[in-house]
Scaffold this motif. Sequence first.
Motif, PDB file in Angstrom:
ATOM      1  N   ILE A   1     -13.188  -6.766 -25.622  1.00 38.11           N
ATOM      2  CA  ILE A   1     -13.779  -7.866 -24.846  1.00 38.11           C
ATOM      3  C   ILE A   1     -15.224  -7.534 -24.479  1.00 38.11           C
ATOM      4  O   ILE A   1     -16.107  -8.401 -24.561  1.00 38.11           O
ATOM      5  CB  ILE A   1     -12.932  -8.158 -23.591  1.00 38.11           C
TER       6      ILE A   1
ATOM      7  N   PHE B   1     -17.371  -7.972 -27.571  1.00 37.60           N
ATOM      8  CA  PHE B   1     -17.546  -9.400 -27.816  1.00 37.60           C
ATOM      9  C   PHE B   1     -18.595  -9.987 -26.878  1.00 37.60           C
ATOM     10  O   PHE B   1     -19.455 -10.764 -27.292  1.00 37.60           O
ATOM     11  CB  PHE B   1     -16.205 -10.121 -27.647  1.00 37.60           C
ATOM     12  N   TYR B   2     -18.544  -9.595 -25.599  1.00 35.10           N
ATOM     13  CA  TYR B   2     -19.512 -10.109 -24.633  1.00 35.10           C
ATOM     14  C   TYR B   2     -20.928  -9.710 -25.006  1.00 35.10           C
ATOM     15  O   TYR B   2     -21.834 -10.547 -25.030  1.00 35.10           O
ATOM     16  CB  TYR B   2     -19.174  -9.589 -23.228  1.00 35.10           C
TER      17      TYR B   2
ATOM     18  N   MET C   1     -21.974 -11.399 -28.590  1.00 35.88           N
ATOM     19  CA  MET C   1     -21.949 -12.842 -28.795  1.00 35.88           C
ATOM     20  C   MET C   1     -22.454 -13.638 -27.589  1.00 35.88           C
ATOM     21  O   MET C   1     -23.341 -14.458 -27.712  1.00 35.88           O
ATOM     22  CB  MET C   1     -20.515 -13.295 -29.128  1.00 35.88           C
ATOM     23  N   ILE C   2     -21.882 -13.432 -26.443  1.00 37.02           N
ATOM     24  CA  ILE C   2     -22.140 -14.287 -25.280  1.00 37.02           C
ATOM     25  C   ILE C   2     -23.508 -14.015 -24.677  1.00 37.02           C
ATOM     26  O   ILE C   2     -24.279 -14.944 -24.424  1.00 37.02           O
ATOM     27  CB  ILE C   2     -21.029 -14.111 -24.227  1.00 37.02           C
ATOM     28  N   ARG C   3     -23.839 -12.767 -24.454  1.00 41.59           N
ATOM     29  CA  ARG C   3     -25.113 -12.421 -23.802  1.00 41.59           C
ATOM     30  C   ARG C   3     -26.339 -12.868 -24.609  1.00 41.59           C
ATOM     31  O   ARG C   3     -27.250 -13.474 -24.048  1.00 41.59           O
ATOM     32  CB  ARG C   3     -25.136 -10.918 -23.542  1.00 41.59           C
TER      33      ARG C   3
ATOM     34  N   GLN D   1     -26.559 -15.322 -26.732  1.00 40.64           N
ATOM     35  CA  GLN D   1     -26.611 -16.778 -26.712  1.00 40.64           C
ATOM     36  C   GLN D   1     -27.178 -17.289 -25.397  1.00 40.64           C
ATOM     37  O   GLN D   1     -27.991 -18.220 -25.382  1.00 40.64           O
ATOM     38  CB  GLN D   1     -25.212 -17.360 -26.958  1.00 40.64           C
ATOM     39  N   LYS D   2     -26.783 -16.691 -24.280  1.00 42.08           N
ATOM     40  CA  LYS D   2     -27.330 -17.096 -22.985  1.00 42.08           C
ATOM     41  C   LYS D   2     -28.832 -16.831 -22.929  1.00 42.08           C
ATOM     42  O   LYS D   2     -29.590 -17.624 -22.364  1.00 42.08           O
ATOM     43  CB  LYS D   2     -26.631 -16.347 -21.852  1.00 42.08           C
ATOM     44  N   LYS D   3     -29.272 -15.722 -23.507  1.00 42.42           N
ATOM     45  CA  LYS D   3     -30.689 -15.395 -23.517  1.00 42.42           C
ATOM     46  C   LYS D   3     -31.478 -16.451 -24.296  1.00 42.42           C
ATOM     47  O   LYS D   3     -32.524 -16.916 -23.859  1.00 42.42           O
ATOM     48  CB  LYS D   3     -30.899 -14.014 -24.124  1.00 42.42           C
TER      49      LYS D   3
ATOM     50  N   GLN E   1     -30.588 -19.563 -24.822  1.00 43.54           N
ATOM     51  CA  GLN E   1     -30.563 -20.810 -24.057  1.00 43.54           C
ATOM     52  C   GLN E   1     -31.591 -20.782 -22.934  1.00 43.54           C
ATOM     53  O   GLN E   1     -32.260 -21.791 -22.672  1.00 43.54           O
ATOM     54  CB  GLN E   1     -29.169 -21.051 -23.486  1.00 43.54           C
TER      55      GLN E   1
END
Length: 111
Positions: free
Chosen positions: A27, A30-31, A34-36, A38-40, A42
């Motif tokens: 997890i 993955f964070y 993928m997630i971090r 993408q937030k940057k 955005q």
Amino acid sequence: MISNLIILQAAQGGSGLSSIFMIVILIAIFYFMMIRPQKKRQNEIKKFREGLKSGDRVITAGGLHGKVDSVKDNHFVVDLGNNIKVKVSKESVYPSAEAANDPAVANVEKK
């Protein structure tokens, strides 16, 4: 599914704690992969949209290339050339290709 995996490993004599540790590691990977990022991206696009002014080059979500003619509360008026002006929502405007490569033009700080 994850609980079934934990139960199966516990039944086989494996440590349930080690399997939970592996899941937590997956997890976390993955964070950070993928997630971090993408937030940057955005946040960079949000900064770009807030900093747009008349004359900046943009690409709309529909693929139209043009210059910002005027900035309104919730939309931009984009000049496509030949006296063609289009009203575009702020959420559907992105930096143009040359602006994306040059942070000074895009008003976006690249790190």
